[in-house]
Design an enzyme around this catalytic site. Structure first.
Site, short mmCIF file in Angstrom:
data_model
loop_
_atom_site.label_atom_id
_atom_site.label_comp_id
_atom_site.label_asym_id
_atom_site.label_seq_id
_atom_site.Cartn_x
_atom_site.Cartn_y
_atom_site.Cartn_z
N TYR A 22 2.33 -5.86 13.14
CA TYR A 22 2.82 -5.89 14.52
C TYR A 22 4.31 -6.17 14.64
CZ TYR A 22 -2.15 -5.91 15.47
OH TYR A 22 -3.48 -5.57 15.51
N HIS A 99 0.60 0.72 22.24
CA HIS A 99 0.15 -0.05 21.08
C HIS A 99 1.31 -0.17 20.11
CE1 HIS A 99 -4.01 0.12 22.37
NE2 HIS A 99 -3.76 1.37 22.71
C1 DQA Z 1 -2.81 -3.35 19.37
C2 DQA Z 1 -3.84 -2.66 18.47
C3 DQA Z 1 -5.23 -3.25 18.66
O1 DQA Z 1 -6.14 -2.60 17.79
C4 DQA Z 1 -5.22 -4.73 18.33
O2 DQA Z 1 -6.49 -5.27 18.59
C5 DQA Z 1 -4.15 -5.47 19.04
C6 DQA Z 1 -2.84 -4.86 19.22
C7 DQA Z 1 -1.38 -2.88 19.04
O3 DQA Z 1 -0.50 -3.19 19.85
O4 DQA Z 1 -1.14 -2.28 18.00
O5 DQA Z 1 -4.33 -6.62 19.40
O6 DQA Z 1 -3.09 -3.00 20.71
#
Ligand code: DQA
Length: 140
Positions: A22, A99
């Site tokens: 992330y 995302h």
């Molecule tokens: C997310 C991707 C999701 O699968 C995950 O559960 C998240 C973050 C992303 O920003 O990449 O919490 O939404």
């Protein structure tokens, strides 16, 4: 123009949460970035994050009532929350789903978002730059 940037469950942990997936940007830095980028685009950006599905649904209802455009990262709820998807379906203004990671290259359970069918568009895999792109789209 007012824009809300809504972030779902666990996103308050950005910076320390799996930074290899992330990124290293903290949630506080993301808020600062969105607010600054928004102002440059002439947007009045308000950022919110919650670990409560009910609270997110309430914000989506309010955004629909007030026709507020939204940038939404539904986080894990993307993959299973029909309640969040139904609330997004109520929208009366553009809503861009974002995302940080490319959910399509990750575990199979992340490949599908139940929210996407109701979003104006979807951005995945660009890290925090995805929020910039979503704000630029809403400001167009
Ligand atoms: C997310 C991707 C999701 O699968 C995950 O559960 C998240 C973050 C992303 O920003 O990449 O919490 O939404």
């Amino acid at each position: 123009m007012r824009v809300w940037v809504l972030n779902g469950v666990n996103l308050g942990r950005l910076g320390t949460r799996q930074p290899e997936v992330y990124g290293a940007t903290t949630y506080a830095q993301l808020v600062q970035r969105c607010t600054t980028r928004g102002a440059e685009l002439g947007l009045e950006v308000e950022c919110r994050q919650t670990d409560s599905e009910a609270e997110l649904v309430g914000w989506l209802h309010q955004a629909a009532d007030d026709a507020i455009p939204v940038v939404l990262n539904p986080a894990a709820w993307s993959h299973y929350s029909i309640a969040v998807a139904d609330a997004v379906a109520l929208r009366t203004a553009d809503l861009v789903e974002v995302h940080l990671s490319n959910i399509h290259t990750r575990e199979p359970f992340r490949h599908h978002s139940v929210v996407s069918a109701y979003a104006t568009g979807v951005i995945a895999g660009l890290g925090v730059a995805g929020y910039d792109a979503a704000l630029a789209y809403l400001a167009r």
